[in-house]
Design a protein around this motif. Structure first.
Motif, mmCIF file in Angstrom:
data_model
loop_
_atom_site.group_PDB
_atom_site.id
_atom_site.type_symbol
_atom_site.label_atom_id
_atom_site.label_comp_id
_atom_site.label_asym_id
_atom_site.label_seq_id
_atom_site.Cartn_x
_atom_site.Cartn_y
_atom_site.Cartn_z
ATOM 1 N N THR A 149 0.825 -1.204 0.000
ATOM 2 C CA THR A 149 0.000 0.000 0.000
ATOM 3 C C THR A 149 0.862 1.258 0.000
ATOM 4 O OG1 THR A 149 -0.085 0.117 2.414
ATOM 5 C CG2 THR A 149 -1.769 -1.232 1.328
ATOM 6 N N THR A 150 0.203 2.394 -0.164
ATOM 7 C CA THR A 150 0.908 3.674 -0.221
ATOM 8 C C THR A 150 1.251 4.229 1.154
ATOM 9 O OG1 THR A 150 -1.201 4.864 -0.269
ATOM 10 C CG2 THR A 150 -0.186 4.330 -2.399
ATOM 11 N N SER A 151 0.682 3.655 2.222
ATOM 12 C CA SER A 151 0.889 4.191 3.564
ATOM 13 C C SER A 151 0.604 3.110 4.597
ATOM 14 C CB SER A 151 -0.043 5.389 3.805
ATOM 15 O OG SER A 151 -0.004 5.808 5.152
ATOM 16 N N LEU A 152 1.200 3.248 5.775
ATOM 17 C CA LEU A 152 0.879 2.353 6.888
ATOM 18 C C LEU A 152 -0.299 2.868 7.707
ATOM 19 C CD1 LEU A 152 4.453 1.363 8.125
ATOM 20 C CD2 LEU A 152 2.850 0.000 6.761
ATOM 21 N N ASP A 153 -0.764 4.058 7.362
ATOM 22 C CA ASP A 153 -1.949 4.638 7.990
ATOM 23 C C ASP A 153 -3.165 4.167 7.194
ATOM 24 O OD1 ASP A 153 -4.074 6.177 8.840
ATOM 25 O OD2 ASP A 153 -2.969 8.065 8.815
ATOM 26 N N ARG A 160 -5.315 6.566 5.154
ATOM 27 C CA ARG A 160 -4.751 7.182 3.952
ATOM 28 C C ARG A 160 -4.259 6.164 2.933
ATOM 29 N NH1 ARG A 160 -0.231 9.953 4.348
ATOM 30 N NH2 ARG A 160 0.476 9.095 6.327
ATOM 31 N N ALA A 161 -4.144 4.914 3.337
ATOM 32 C CA ALA A 161 -3.522 3.898 2.487
ATOM 33 C C ALA A 161 -4.369 3.561 1.271
ATOM 34 C CB ALA A 161 -3.270 2.635 3.305
ATOM 35 N N SER A 205 5.209 7.507 -2.905
ATOM 36 C CA SER A 205 6.268 8.446 -2.526
ATOM 37 C C SER A 205 7.619 7.735 -2.533
ATOM 38 C CB SER A 205 5.992 8.996 -1.121
ATOM 39 O OG SER A 205 6.097 7.947 -0.168
ATOM 40 N N ASP A 250 9.846 7.319 -0.098
ATOM 41 C CA ASP A 250 10.028 6.408 1.035
ATOM 42 C C ASP A 250 9.241 5.124 0.819
ATOM 43 O OD1 ASP A 250 11.618 8.273 2.231
ATOM 44 O OD2 ASP A 250 10.084 9.018 3.616
ATOM 45 N N ASN A 251 8.064 5.265 0.265
ATOM 46 C CA ASN A 251 7.199 4.117 0.003
ATOM 47 C C ASN A 251 7.809 3.197 -1.051
ATOM 48 O OD1 ASN A 251 4.170 3.187 -1.262
ATOM 49 N ND2 ASN A 251 4.439 3.234 0.947
#
Length: 202
Positions: free
Chosen positions: A37-41, A44-45, A77, A79-80
């Motif tokens: 996914t795009t985020s661990l949140d 927002r993922a 992103s 980092d992602n």
């Protein structure tokens, strides 16, 4: 009894009755699942990729694996990308999230789900599944980290238990997947599950 009633109630609320089979547990097979996914949140993922593989008995059915790239609304992103290696051009030709989720649902059916920190993956998937079906994923879930914790706690009650994935692979003598991607991680979770089951914690 209450669990059966709740499942029946959820089944009756499905927007698409054609998916009622998701509530019928498969008697002989499981599915190991992982998502990138795009985020661990979770809030927002967005999905980037989905990996899943079926298990039957002590066999991992490699020939029946599923790997889907998913086209997110927002770009991955830097980092992602460093985590999963999926760049904008990789996912740009991926499936729309709704199509990817439909393919996953067809693949899973009523099979129980296996995963490492599966709660996160299911929470992200449910963001797409609930608007589609009116209900989240109903399958029974088998959490690898919990099974491993029980296994280690029985050996050493009260000792610190390292639940990092690399530690599980090392301790259970399972080779880590060569690449960190959704399908590789799903296959890894399947192997960990079988290793724990051989030790009486499946």
């Amino acid at each position: 009894m209450l669990r059966r009633l709740y499942r029946r109630w959820r089944r009756g609320r499905l927007r698409e009755p054609g998916y009622a089979g998701l509530f019928d547990e498969h008697p002989h097979e499981l599915v190991s699942l992982d998502c990138e996914t795009t985020s661990l949140d979770v809030s927002r993922a967005e999905l980037l990729s989905i990996g899943a593989v079926k298990l039957r008995g002590n066999r991992i059915l490699h020939s029946e694996a599923l790997y889907l790239l998913v086209r997110p609304r927002s770009e991955p992103s830097g980092d992602n990308i460093a985590v999963h290696g999926l760049r904008r051009r990789d996912v740009g030709l991926g499936l729309a999230p709704e199509e990817a989720v439909r393919r996953l649902l067809d693949f899973i059916g009523g099979r129980p789900l296996i995963g490492y920190y599966l709660k996160y993956d299911v929470a992200v998937l449910d963001k797409y599944v609930k608007p589609l079906l009116g209900a989240g994923l109903p399958q029974r879930r088998i959490e690898i980290s919990s099974r491993y914790y029980d296994y280690k706690f029985k050996q050493q009650p009260g000792a610190y238990i390292d639940l990092r994935l690399a530690c599980l692979y090392r301790d259970l003598a399972i080779p880590a997947p060569p690449r960190h991607d959704a399908l590789g991680d799903a296959l890894g979770a399947a192997m960990l599950y079988l290793a724990l089951r051989q030790r009486g914690f499946g």
